[in-house]
Design a protein around this motif. Structure first.
Motif, PDB file in Angstrom:
ATOM      1  N   ILE A   1       0.852  -1.203   0.000  1.00 56.45           N
ATOM      2  CA  ILE A   1       0.000   0.000   0.000  1.00 56.45           C
ATOM      3  C   ILE A   1       0.887   1.253   0.000  1.00 56.45           C
ATOM      4  O   ILE A   1       0.667   2.191  -0.773  1.00 56.45           O
ATOM      5  N   ALA A   2       1.928   1.243   0.863  1.00 57.34           N
ATOM      6  CA  ALA A   2       2.805   2.423   0.964  1.00 57.34           C
ATOM      7  C   ALA A   2       3.506   2.681  -0.376  1.00 57.34           C
ATOM      8  O   ALA A   2       3.569   3.827  -0.837  1.00 57.34           O
ATOM      9  N   ALA A   3       4.001   1.610  -1.011  1.00 56.80           N
ATOM     10  CA  ALA A   3       4.688   1.780  -2.297  1.00 56.80           C
ATOM     11  C   ALA A   3       3.705   2.327  -3.344  1.00 56.80           C
ATOM     12  O   ALA A   3       4.062   3.207  -4.142  1.00 56.80           O
ATOM     13  N   SER A   4       2.466   1.824  -3.316  1.00 59.13           N
ATOM     14  CA  SER A   4       1.468   2.301  -4.285  1.00 59.13           C
ATOM     15  C   SER A   4       1.166   3.782  -4.062  1.00 59.13           C
ATOM     16  O   SER A   4       1.080   4.556  -5.027  1.00 59.13           O
ATOM     17  N   VAL A   5       1.004   4.168  -2.779  1.00 64.59           N
ATOM     18  CA  VAL A   5       0.703   5.577  -2.503  1.00 64.59           C
ATOM     19  C   VAL A   5       1.898   6.454  -2.905  1.00 64.59           C
ATOM     20  O   VAL A   5       1.717   7.548  -3.462  1.00 64.59           O
TER      21      VAL A   5
ATOM     22  N   LEU B   1      -8.508   4.841  -0.211  1.00 64.08           N
ATOM     23  CA  LEU B   1      -9.399   3.680  -0.054  1.00 64.08           C
ATOM     24  C   LEU B   1      -9.295   2.725  -1.236  1.00 64.08           C
ATOM     25  O   LEU B   1      -9.486   1.517  -1.090  1.00 64.08           O
ATOM     26  N   LEU B   2      -8.955   3.270  -2.416  1.00 68.78           N
ATOM     27  CA  LEU B   2      -8.778   2.392  -3.588  1.00 68.78           C
ATOM     28  C   LEU B   2      -7.610   1.417  -3.359  1.00 68.78           C
ATOM     29  O   LEU B   2      -7.633   0.293  -3.845  1.00 68.78           O
ATOM     30  N   PHE B   3      -6.591   1.886  -2.632  1.00 71.97           N
ATOM     31  CA  PHE B   3      -5.448   1.007  -2.370  1.00 71.97           C
ATOM     32  C   PHE B   3      -5.744   0.014  -1.237  1.00 71.97           C
ATOM     33  O   PHE B   3      -4.917  -0.820  -0.908  1.00 71.97           O
ATOM     34  N   PHE B   4      -6.913   0.158  -0.623  1.00 70.19           N
ATOM     35  CA  PHE B   4      -7.330  -0.734   0.464  1.00 70.19           C
ATOM     36  C   PHE B   4      -8.401  -1.722  -0.007  1.00 70.19           C
ATOM     37  O   PHE B   4      -9.163  -2.225   0.821  1.00 70.19           O
ATOM     38  N   ILE B   5      -8.473  -2.001  -1.312  1.00 65.62           N
ATOM     39  CA  ILE B   5      -9.561  -2.868  -1.809  1.00 65.62           C
ATOM     40  C   ILE B   5      -9.601  -4.221  -1.067  1.00 65.62           C
ATOM     41  O   ILE B   5     -10.655  -4.627  -0.570  1.00 65.62           O
ATOM     42  N   PRO B   6      -8.467  -4.959  -0.918  1.00 63.98           N
ATOM     43  CA  PRO B   6      -8.551  -6.251  -0.210  1.00 63.98           C
ATOM     44  C   PRO B   6      -9.001  -6.078   1.251  1.00 63.98           C
ATOM     45  O   PRO B   6      -9.749  -6.903   1.767  1.00 63.98           O
ATOM     46  N   GLN B   7      -8.557  -4.972   1.876  1.00 62.90           N
ATOM     47  CA  GLN B   7      -8.935  -4.739   3.278  1.00 62.90           C
ATOM     48  C   GLN B   7     -10.418  -4.396   3.384  1.00 62.90           C
ATOM     49  O   GLN B   7     -11.091  -4.844   4.309  1.00 62.90           O
ATOM     50  N   VAL B   8     -10.931  -3.614   2.396  1.00 64.49           N
ATOM     51  CA  VAL B   8     -12.360  -3.276   2.409  1.00 64.49           C
ATOM     52  C   VAL B   8     -13.168  -4.561   2.232  1.00 64.49           C
ATOM     53  O   VAL B   8     -14.126  -4.821   2.968  1.00 64.49           O
TER      54      VAL B   8
ATOM     55  N   SER C   1       0.019 -11.056  -3.663  1.00 62.26           N
ATOM     56  CA  SER C   1      -0.197 -10.872  -5.112  1.00 62.26           C
ATOM     57  C   SER C   1      -1.564 -10.230  -5.353  1.00 62.26           C
ATOM     58  O   SER C   1      -1.706  -9.359  -6.221  1.00 62.26           O
ATOM     59  N   ILE C   2      -2.566 -10.659  -4.581  1.00 66.57           N
ATOM     60  CA  ILE C   2      -3.906 -10.045  -4.705  1.00 66.57           C
ATOM     61  C   ILE C   2      -3.798  -8.546  -4.394  1.00 66.57           C
ATOM     62  O   ILE C   2      -4.363  -7.701  -5.087  1.00 66.57           O
ATOM     63  N   GLN C   3      -3.016  -8.230  -3.350  1.00 54.21           N
ATOM     64  CA  GLN C   3      -2.850  -6.822  -2.957  1.00 54.21           C
ATOM     65  C   GLN C   3      -2.216  -6.014  -4.101  1.00 54.21           C
ATOM     66  O   GLN C   3      -2.663  -4.916  -4.417  1.00 54.21           O
TER      67      GLN C   3
ATOM     68  N   PHE D   1      -3.018  -2.228  -9.018  1.00 53.07           N
ATOM     69  CA  PHE D   1      -3.140  -1.913 -10.449  1.00 53.07           C
ATOM     70  C   PHE D   1      -4.578  -1.474 -10.761  1.00 53.07           C
ATOM     71  O   PHE D   1      -4.801  -0.507 -11.478  1.00 53.07           O
ATOM     72  N   ILE D   2      -5.538  -2.207 -10.180  1.00 54.49           N
ATOM     73  CA  ILE D   2      -6.952  -1.835 -10.394  1.00 54.49           C
ATOM     74  C   ILE D   2      -7.190  -0.416  -9.859  1.00 54.49           C
ATOM     75  O   ILE D   2      -7.871   0.400 -10.481  1.00 54.49           O
ATOM     76  N   ALA D   3      -6.594  -0.134  -8.688  1.00 55.87           N
ATOM     77  CA  ALA D   3      -6.770   1.183  -8.066  1.00 55.87           C
ATOM     78  C   ALA D   3      -6.273   2.284  -9.007  1.00 55.87           C
ATOM     79  O   ALA D   3      -6.958   3.294  -9.211  1.00 55.87           O
ATOM     80  N   PHE D   4      -5.094   2.088  -9.587  1.00 55.56           N
ATOM     81  CA  PHE D   4      -4.554   3.096 -10.508  1.00 55.56           C
ATOM     82  C   PHE D   4      -5.459   3.239 -11.738  1.00 55.56           C
ATOM     83  O   PHE D   4      -5.691   4.348 -12.224  1.00 55.56           O
ATOM     84  N   PHE D   5      -5.990   2.104 -12.203  1.00 52.08           N
ATOM     85  CA  PHE D   5      -6.871   2.143 -13.370  1.00 52.08           C
ATOM     86  C   PHE D   5      -8.133   2.949 -13.036  1.00 52.08           C
ATOM     87  O   PHE D   5      -8.559   3.814 -13.811  1.00 52.08           O
ATOM     88  N   ILE D   6      -8.698   2.674 -11.865  1.00 51.85           N
ATOM     89  CA  ILE D   6      -9.918   3.407 -11.472  1.00 51.85           C
ATOM     90  C   ILE D   6      -9.591   4.899 -11.323  1.00 51.85           C
ATOM     91  O   ILE D   6     -10.309   5.758 -11.820  1.00 51.85           O
TER      92      ILE D   6
END
Ligand code: UD1
Ligand code: MG
Length: 411
Positions: free
Chosen positions: A201-205, A277-284, A388-390, A395-400
């Motif tokens: 998550i941190a790397a994505s942000v 929150l987009l980067f938290f999809i698995p947690q949501v 891997s799911i995370q 990637f989905i988060a960036f796409f959205i």
């Protein structure tokens, strides 16, 4: 603080501090193991053949190093303003923002450590992050006070271009802190998962911040986020090294709270709480999936982690069971809906000594859901699948954020 050459110096020093932090943390983690065990701060790895005392709450070590780095960084960040000249007035509001962010994170480390030592109840776990986020919300109120949201295009005909949420916006930000802290804590239980998800998550942000600095129109807020997330990511990598299968240390609730609050802080002050929150999809997903157990519509055992099979050295689904008539109607509906969508393994059977029907189903966590589909796995394989799911969800988060958002907003 405009992005440019002047901001390269703090960024470079921040990077340097982060690298130094890696070595210091590694040394401290190695040294402090016995100290924590002697202080009875240890846990047993529930998915290993041999029972060995593993030092708990090691998040407190990286939390402390993080705070030291951030304190040392203060004069670096404001070095431009240390010599008083008329056109160089000290940015008090920026300074207060920085201090409030550290205060909220510091409170959360302290409260997380209290949780590790005292095993707090769920009620308290929800209340504490709310209180710890108050300094931050107060600073948000004093510095920005913006509670206006842009309405998505399809609803503008009904609601208008923007909507002032007033107090509700503060409630939302407070809830974000509660969510981030607890969501990481309940997606846990196999070596490396709590820290692994935080690193991703941190790397994505961080990547998001860099994109926004280069192409966006608010580079300063994203630089602010990088100052926090660069040392955070670096220290998490060290902790992950020690917590990776077979774990030599446990991160504890201290880490989960520290991590969640750091994300909430940078997102609130960086004005990107929706993107976070987009980067938290698995947690949501894991939270929503857990709702029937968390809110006691279904029984919730103390540990919901997968069940270890010592013979095969694999982990499989862990089950919760109870008599059919103990389940409330709403709980029963939830079970049936989940079963309809094939999201649980549900068995109904007659108990041996009574005529009651006994219900048996997997504990409602993402870990168990993966195991429902894959069957028993080695612990390391399971954690690799979850991470891997995370990554996939990032990637989905960036796409959205950069493609789908175009449909709803003028971006
Ligand atoms: C949360 C979960 C709980 C899960 C636990 C595991 C909810 C509502 N609570 O509780 O279901 O069992 O986290 O972290 O979802 N442990 C391992 N291997 C690991 C990590 C932890 O065996 O890789 C065990 C150790 O015994 C460790 C303990 O879990 O001492 C830590 O549990 P703790 O963080 O106190 O549990 P909670 O956060 O309350
Ligand atoms: Mg925990």
């Amino acid at each position: 603080m405009e992005a440019g050459v002047s901001s390269m110096f703090p960024l470079a020093v921040n990077l340097l501090f982060s690298i130094a932090g890696i070595f210091v943390t590694h040394k401290i983690l190695l040294k402090c193991k016995s100290m924590f065990i002697n202080a009875h701060l240890f846990g047993m790895d529930l998915s290993k053949r041999q029972s060995k005392k593993i030092p708990e709450s090691q998040g407190v070590i990286i939390g402390t190093v993080f705070l030291i780095i951030m304190f040392l960084f203060i004069p670096v960040l404001f070095y431009n303003y240390l010599t008083k000249t008329a056109d160089n007035e000290f940015p008090h509001s920026k300074f207060i923002e920085y201090l409030a962010a550290l205060l909220s994170i510091c409170c959360m480390i302290f409260l997380g450590f209290a949780d590790d030592v005292l095993n707090l109840r769920w009620r308290q776990k929800l209340l504490l992050p709310t209180i710890a986020s108050l300094p931050l919300l107060m600073v948000y109120f004093a510095n920005f006070g913006a509670t206006l949201i842009i309405v998505p295009k399809p609803f503008r005909g009904i609601v208008g271009f923007d909507l002032d949420l007033h107090i509700l916006y503060y409630v939302y930000m407070g809830m974000l802190a509660v969510f981030c802290t607890n969501a990481i804590n309940i997606l846990a239980g196999v070596n490396g998962l709590e820290v692994g998800q935080s690193v991703i998550i941190a790397a994505s942000v961080l990547i998001f911040n860099i994109i926004e600095i280069v192409y966006g129109n608010q580079p300063a807020t994203h630089e602010f986020s990088i100052y926090f997330l660069m040392p955070f990511t670096a220290l998490c990598c060290v902790l992950l090294w020690h917590n990776w299968y077979p774990a030599e240390v446990f991160v504890g609730d201290t880490f989960c709270y520290f991590s969640g609050m750091t994300f909430a802080v940078v997102a609130i002050l960086g004005h990107f709480s929706k993107t976070l929150l987009l980067f938290f999809i698995p947690q949501v997903f894991n939270f929503l999936y857990s709702v029937p157990q968390l809110f006691h519509f279904l029984p919730c055992p103390r540990h919901r982690i997968p069940k270890f099979d010592p013979k095969a050295n694999k982990v499989g689904i862990s089950l919760m069971n109870c008599e059919r008539n103990q389940i409330k109607p709403l709980g029963w509906i939830m079970l049936k809906v989940l079963s309809f969508f094939r999201l649980i393994q549900l068995n109904e059977m007659k108990s041996k000594n009574s005529k009651e029907t006994v219900i048996e189903c997997n504990n409602l966590t993402l870990l168990n859901l993966v195991l429902v589909y894959t069957g028993p796995l080695h612990e390391r394989t399971l954690v690799l699948i979850l991470l891997s799911i995370q990554i996939f969800c990032s990637f989905i988060a960036f796409f959205i954020r950069y493609q789908v958002a175009k449909i709803f907003y003028d971006v």
